[in-house]
Design a protein around this motif. Structure first.
Motif, PDB file in Angstrom:
ATOM      1  N   ARG A   1     -41.270   9.096  18.106  1.00  0.00           N
ATOM      2  CA  ARG A   1     -40.482   7.879  18.256  1.00  0.00           C
ATOM      3  C   ARG A   1     -39.171   8.138  18.990  1.00  0.00           C
ATOM      4  N   GLY A   2     -39.080   9.277  19.635  1.00  0.00           N
ATOM      5  CA  GLY A   2     -37.919   9.578  20.459  1.00  0.00           C
ATOM      6  C   GLY A   2     -36.760  10.211  19.743  1.00  0.00           C
ATOM      7  N   VAL A   3     -36.923  10.555  18.473  1.00  0.00           N
ATOM      8  CA  VAL A   3     -35.855  11.203  17.698  1.00  0.00           C
ATOM      9  C   VAL A   3     -36.162  12.689  17.617  1.00  0.00           C
TER      10      VAL A   3
ATOM     11  N   PHE B   1     -40.040  19.180   7.085  1.00  0.00           N
ATOM     12  CA  PHE B   1     -38.878  19.137   7.976  1.00  0.00           C
ATOM     13  C   PHE B   1     -38.823  20.297   8.962  1.00  0.00           C
ATOM     14  N   GLY B   2     -39.769  21.217   8.908  1.00  0.00           N
ATOM     15  CA  GLY B   2     -39.744  22.364   9.804  1.00  0.00           C
ATOM     16  C   GLY B   2     -40.001  21.993  11.249  1.00  0.00           C
TER      17      GLY B   2
ATOM     18  N   LEU C   1     -42.953  15.234   9.405  1.00  0.00           N
ATOM     19  CA  LEU C   1     -41.868  14.277   9.606  1.00  0.00           C
ATOM     20  C   LEU C   1     -41.145  14.551  10.921  1.00  0.00           C
ATOM     21  N   THR C   2     -40.972  15.829  11.261  1.00  0.00           N
ATOM     22  CA  THR C   2     -40.345  16.182  12.530  1.00  0.00           C
ATOM     23  C   THR C   2     -41.167  15.664  13.701  1.00  0.00           C
ATOM     24  N   LYS C   3     -42.483  15.830  13.613  1.00  0.00           N
ATOM     25  CA  LYS C   3     -43.363  15.338  14.683  1.00  0.00           C
ATOM     26  C   LYS C   3     -43.381  13.814  14.732  1.00  0.00           C
ATOM     27  N   ALA C   4     -43.345  13.176  13.563  1.00  0.00           N
ATOM     28  CA  ALA C   4     -43.342  11.718  13.538  1.00  0.00           C
ATOM     29  C   ALA C   4     -42.074  11.159  14.178  1.00  0.00           C
TER      30      ALA C   4
END
Length: 280
Positions: free
Chosen positions: A130-132, A117-118, A123-126
Protein backbone atom coordinates in the motif's frame (compact mmCIF):
# COMPACT_ATOMS: atom_id res chain seq x y z
CA UNK A 1 6.36 -31.57 60.82
CA UNK A 2 4.80 -35.03 60.41
CA UNK A 3 6.74 -37.47 58.28
CA UNK A 4 3.99 -37.68 55.64
CA UNK A 5 3.84 -33.91 55.22
CA UNK A 6 7.63 -33.69 55.01
CA UNK A 7 7.66 -36.35 52.33
CA UNK A 8 5.02 -34.43 50.40
CA UNK A 9 7.07 -31.21 50.24
CA UNK A 10 10.35 -33.02 49.57
CA UNK A 11 9.98 -32.72 45.75
CA UNK A 12 9.49 -28.97 46.11
CA UNK A 13 12.61 -28.62 48.26
CA UNK A 14 14.58 -30.74 45.79
CA UNK A 15 13.36 -28.65 42.85
CA UNK A 16 14.20 -25.41 44.66
CA UNK A 17 17.64 -26.64 45.61
CA UNK A 18 18.54 -27.86 42.11
CA UNK A 19 17.22 -24.91 40.11
CA UNK A 20 17.57 -22.01 42.58
CA UNK A 21 19.83 -22.64 45.57
CA UNK A 22 22.68 -24.49 43.86
CA UNK A 23 22.89 -22.12 40.83
CA UNK A 24 22.89 -19.14 43.20
CA UNK A 25 25.73 -20.63 45.23
CA UNK A 26 27.68 -21.36 42.04
CA UNK A 27 27.28 -17.74 40.96
CA UNK A 28 28.18 -16.26 44.35
CA UNK A 29 31.23 -18.48 44.88
CA UNK A 30 32.41 -18.28 41.27
CA UNK A 31 32.29 -14.48 41.34
CA UNK A 32 35.15 -14.53 43.86
CA UNK A 33 37.34 -17.16 42.16
CA UNK A 34 39.87 -16.79 39.36
CA UNK A 35 40.53 -19.22 36.52
CA UNK A 36 42.55 -21.43 38.86
CA UNK A 37 39.81 -21.41 41.53
CA UNK A 38 41.80 -19.15 43.82
CA UNK A 39 40.04 -16.39 45.81
CA UNK A 40 40.08 -13.01 44.10
CA UNK A 41 38.13 -9.80 43.80
CA UNK A 42 39.41 -9.14 40.31
CA UNK A 43 36.13 -10.31 38.78
CA UNK A 44 34.33 -7.51 40.57
CA UNK A 45 36.73 -5.00 39.01
CA UNK A 46 35.47 -6.21 35.64
CA UNK A 47 32.07 -4.76 36.52
CA UNK A 48 33.52 -1.28 36.09
CA UNK A 49 34.46 -1.81 32.43
CA UNK A 50 32.61 0.51 29.99
CA UNK A 51 30.80 -2.34 28.21
CA UNK A 52 29.45 -3.83 31.43
CA UNK A 53 28.42 -0.45 32.84
CA UNK A 54 26.70 0.47 29.58
CA UNK A 55 24.89 -2.89 29.50
CA UNK A 56 23.72 -2.42 33.09
CA UNK A 57 22.48 1.11 32.43
CA UNK A 58 20.64 0.07 29.27
CA UNK A 59 19.07 -2.91 31.05
CA UNK A 60 17.87 -0.66 33.87
CA UNK A 61 16.53 1.95 31.43
CA UNK A 62 14.68 -0.64 29.36
CA UNK A 63 13.25 -2.27 32.50
CA UNK A 64 12.16 1.05 34.04
CA UNK A 65 10.49 2.30 30.85
CA UNK A 66 8.64 -0.94 30.12
CA UNK A 67 7.64 -1.25 33.79
CA UNK A 68 6.22 2.29 33.93
CA UNK A 69 4.37 2.06 30.60
CA UNK A 70 3.14 -1.44 31.39
CA UNK A 71 2.01 -0.36 34.86
CA UNK A 72 0.05 2.66 33.64
CA UNK A 73 -1.62 0.94 30.69
CA UNK A 74 -2.17 -2.30 32.59
CA UNK A 75 -3.56 -0.41 35.59
CA UNK A 76 -6.10 1.41 33.42
CA UNK A 77 -7.13 -1.87 31.79
CA UNK A 78 -7.41 -3.51 35.21
CA UNK A 79 -9.81 -0.79 36.35
CA UNK A 80 -11.84 -1.17 33.14
CA UNK A 81 -12.05 -4.93 33.65
CA UNK A 82 -13.05 -4.48 37.30
CA UNK A 83 -16.19 -2.62 36.21
CA UNK A 84 -17.43 -5.65 34.27
CA UNK A 85 -19.61 -8.34 35.83
CA UNK A 86 -17.45 -10.61 38.04
CA UNK A 87 -18.82 -13.76 36.41
CA UNK A 88 -19.32 -12.20 32.99
CA UNK A 89 -17.91 -13.59 29.77
CA UNK A 90 -15.94 -10.42 29.01
CA UNK A 91 -14.05 -10.41 32.30
CA UNK A 92 -13.28 -14.11 32.15
CA UNK A 93 -12.10 -13.81 28.55
CA UNK A 94 -9.83 -10.82 29.22
CA UNK A 95 -8.27 -12.30 32.37
CA UNK A 96 -7.73 -15.66 30.68
CA UNK A 97 -6.17 -13.98 27.65
CA UNK A 98 -3.88 -11.86 29.83
CA UNK A 99 -2.87 -14.94 31.79
CA UNK A 100 -1.71 -16.55 28.54
CA UNK A 101 0.00 -13.43 27.13
CA UNK A 102 1.82 -12.73 30.40
CA UNK A 103 3.55 -16.12 30.08
CA UNK A 104 4.16 -15.88 26.33
CA UNK A 105 7.78 -14.96 25.90
CA UNK A 106 11.15 -16.25 24.87
CA UNK A 107 12.00 -17.37 21.36
CA UNK A 108 8.34 -17.94 20.46
CA UNK A 109 7.49 -14.30 21.14
CA UNK A 110 10.53 -13.08 19.22
CA UNK A 111 9.53 -15.24 16.24
CA UNK A 112 5.97 -13.90 16.37
CA UNK A 113 7.22 -10.31 16.13
CA UNK A 114 9.69 -11.19 13.38
CA UNK A 115 6.96 -12.90 11.39
CA UNK A 116 4.77 -9.81 11.80
CA UNK A 117 7.08 -6.79 11.78
CA UNK A 118 10.35 -8.17 10.39
CA UNK A 119 11.87 -7.43 7.00
CA UNK A 120 9.71 -10.13 5.40
CA UNK A 121 6.90 -10.03 7.94
CA UNK A 122 3.35 -10.21 6.69
CA UNK A 123 2.42 -6.79 8.11
CA UNK A 124 5.55 -5.24 6.59
CA UNK A 125 4.66 -6.69 3.20
CA UNK A 126 1.03 -5.62 3.54
CA UNK A 127 2.08 -2.04 4.25
CA UNK A 128 4.61 -2.09 1.40
CA UNK A 129 1.85 -3.17 -0.99
CA UNK A 130 0.00 0.00 0.00
CA UNK A 131 3.00 2.26 -0.45
CA UNK A 132 4.11 2.38 3.19
CA UNK A 133 7.75 1.31 3.39
CA UNK A 134 9.21 -0.18 6.56
CA UNK A 135 12.59 -1.87 6.80
CA UNK A 136 11.72 -3.62 10.05
CA UNK A 137 15.17 -2.74 11.41
CA UNK A 138 13.62 -0.99 14.41
CA UNK A 139 12.69 -4.42 15.74
CA UNK A 140 16.35 -5.25 16.36
CA UNK A 141 17.07 -2.14 18.44
CA UNK A 142 17.12 -2.60 22.20
CA UNK A 143 15.46 0.78 22.84
CA UNK A 144 12.63 0.34 20.32
CA UNK A 145 12.17 -3.26 19.28
CA UNK A 146 12.64 -4.79 22.72
CA UNK A 147 10.52 -2.01 24.20
CA UNK A 148 7.55 -3.05 22.06
CA UNK A 149 8.18 -6.76 22.59
CA UNK A 150 8.49 -6.48 26.37
CA UNK A 151 5.27 -4.47 26.61
CA UNK A 152 3.51 -7.40 24.96
CA UNK A 153 3.85 -9.38 28.20
CA UNK A 154 4.31 -6.54 30.69
CA UNK A 155 0.84 -5.05 30.20
CA UNK A 156 -1.06 -8.36 30.65
CA UNK A 157 1.07 -9.19 33.68
CA UNK A 158 0.18 -5.85 35.26
CA UNK A 159 -3.51 -6.51 34.72
CA UNK A 160 -3.29 -9.92 36.39
CA UNK A 161 -1.26 -8.63 39.37
CA UNK A 162 -3.10 -5.33 39.90
CA UNK A 163 -6.69 -6.50 39.34
CA UNK A 164 -7.15 -7.97 42.87
CA UNK A 165 -6.19 -4.61 44.37
CA UNK A 166 -8.72 -2.76 42.19
CA UNK A 167 -11.36 -5.32 43.08
CA UNK A 168 -10.64 -4.55 46.74
CA UNK A 169 -12.10 -1.05 46.37
CA UNK A 170 -15.51 -1.08 48.00
CA UNK A 171 -18.47 0.83 46.55
CA UNK A 172 -19.26 2.11 50.04
CA UNK A 173 -16.07 4.15 50.04
CA UNK A 174 -17.11 6.05 46.91
CA UNK A 175 -20.62 6.50 48.29
CA UNK A 176 -19.23 7.86 51.55
CA UNK A 177 -17.04 10.33 49.68
CA UNK A 178 -19.98 11.52 47.56
CA UNK A 179 -22.18 11.82 50.65
CA UNK A 180 -19.61 14.11 52.23
CA UNK A 181 -19.64 16.29 49.10
CA UNK A 182 -16.54 14.91 47.45
CA UNK A 183 -16.14 14.79 43.70
CA UNK A 184 -14.76 11.92 41.62
CA UNK A 185 -11.37 13.60 41.67
CA UNK A 186 -11.54 13.92 45.45
CA UNK A 187 -12.40 10.23 45.78
CA UNK A 188 -9.44 9.14 43.66
CA UNK A 189 -7.04 11.61 45.27
CA UNK A 190 -7.93 11.04 48.92
CA UNK A 191 -9.44 7.53 49.05
CA UNK A 192 -8.83 5.17 46.12
CA UNK A 193 -5.44 6.58 45.14
CA UNK A 194 -3.72 6.16 48.54
CA UNK A 195 -5.24 2.69 48.91
CA UNK A 196 -4.09 1.50 45.48
CA UNK A 197 -0.70 3.23 45.53
CA UNK A 198 1.20 0.52 47.47
CA UNK A 199 -0.19 -2.20 45.20
CA UNK A 200 0.57 -0.14 42.10
CA UNK A 201 4.16 0.54 43.17
CA UNK A 202 4.66 -3.09 44.15
CA UNK A 203 3.31 -4.32 40.80
CA UNK A 204 5.58 -1.84 38.99
CA UNK A 205 8.60 -3.23 40.85
CA UNK A 206 7.53 -6.72 39.84
CA UNK A 207 7.37 -5.62 36.19
CA UNK A 208 10.85 -4.13 36.51
CA UNK A 209 12.22 -7.42 37.79
CA UNK A 210 10.42 -9.33 35.06
CA UNK A 211 12.00 -7.20 32.32
CA UNK A 212 15.41 -6.93 33.98
CA UNK A 213 15.86 -10.70 34.14
CA UNK A 214 14.47 -11.51 30.67
CA UNK A 215 17.01 -13.20 28.40
CA UNK A 216 15.62 -15.49 25.71
CA UNK A 217 13.54 -12.88 23.89
CA UNK A 218 16.40 -10.38 23.76
CA UNK A 219 18.88 -13.08 22.71
CA UNK A 220 16.62 -14.16 19.84
CA UNK A 221 16.17 -10.61 18.53
CA UNK A 222 19.57 -9.03 19.21
CA UNK A 223 22.62 -11.11 18.35
CA UNK A 224 25.20 -8.34 18.02
CA UNK A 225 26.73 -6.03 20.58
CA UNK A 226 25.14 -7.55 23.71
CA UNK A 227 23.58 -4.23 24.76
CA UNK A 228 21.89 -5.72 27.84
CA UNK A 229 23.42 -7.24 30.95
CA UNK A 230 21.83 -10.71 30.53
CA UNK A 231 23.27 -10.85 27.01
CA UNK A 232 26.67 -9.79 28.32
CA UNK A 233 26.55 -12.64 30.82
CA UNK A 234 25.58 -15.13 28.14
CA UNK A 235 28.44 -13.88 25.97
CA UNK A 236 31.04 -14.72 28.60
CA UNK A 237 29.95 -18.38 28.50
CA UNK A 238 29.32 -18.83 24.77
CA UNK A 239 31.50 -16.38 22.84
CA UNK A 240 34.68 -17.72 21.25
CA UNK A 241 36.35 -14.31 21.48
CA UNK A 242 36.18 -13.88 25.26
CA UNK A 243 37.38 -17.25 26.52
CA UNK A 244 38.26 -17.46 30.19
CA UNK A 245 35.76 -14.78 31.21
CA UNK A 246 33.23 -17.16 32.79
CA UNK A 247 33.89 -15.94 36.33
CA UNK A 248 33.46 -12.34 35.23
CA UNK A 249 30.10 -13.45 33.86
CA UNK A 250 29.32 -14.88 37.29
CA UNK A 251 30.24 -11.53 38.83
CA UNK A 252 27.80 -9.82 36.47
CA UNK A 253 25.18 -12.41 37.41
CA UNK A 254 25.84 -11.66 41.08
CA UNK A 255 25.29 -7.98 40.27
CA UNK A 256 21.92 -8.87 38.76
CA UNK A 257 21.04 -11.00 41.78
CA UNK A 258 21.75 -8.06 44.10
CA UNK A 259 19.61 -5.68 42.03
CA UNK A 260 16.72 -8.15 41.83
CA UNK A 261 16.99 -8.97 45.54
CA UNK A 262 16.78 -5.29 46.49
CA UNK A 263 13.79 -4.71 44.22
CA UNK A 264 11.97 -7.82 45.43
CA UNK A 265 12.64 -6.87 49.07
CA UNK A 266 10.99 -3.52 48.39
CA UNK A 267 8.15 -5.32 46.63
CA UNK A 268 7.60 -7.67 49.58
CA UNK A 269 7.50 -4.74 52.03
CA UNK A 270 5.04 -2.79 49.88
CA UNK A 271 2.91 -5.87 49.25
CA UNK A 272 2.68 -6.46 52.99
CA UNK A 273 1.35 -2.93 53.49
CA UNK A 274 -1.10 -3.28 50.62
CA UNK A 275 -2.44 -6.60 51.87
CA UNK A 276 -3.88 -4.90 54.95
CA UNK A 277 -6.47 -3.20 52.76
CA UNK A 278 -7.18 -6.28 50.63
CA UNK A 279 -7.96 -8.34 53.73
CA UNK A 280 -10.52 -5.89 55.11
Amino acid sequence: MPGGALLGVLPFFAYTAIFLLIPTLVVVIGAFLDGDNRPTVGNLHGLTSPDVVRALVQSVVLSVVTALIGAVVGGILAYAVSTAAPAGVLRRFVTSLCGVLAQFGGVALAFAFLATFGLTGFLTKALAARGVESSGLWLYAWDRGLLAVYLYFQIPLMLIVFLPAVDGLRPQWREAAETLGGTTWTYWRRVAGPILLPSFVGATLLLFTNAFSAYATAAALISQGSPLLPLQIGGTFTSETVLGQENIGKAMALEMVVVVALVMAAYAWIDKRASRWLQR
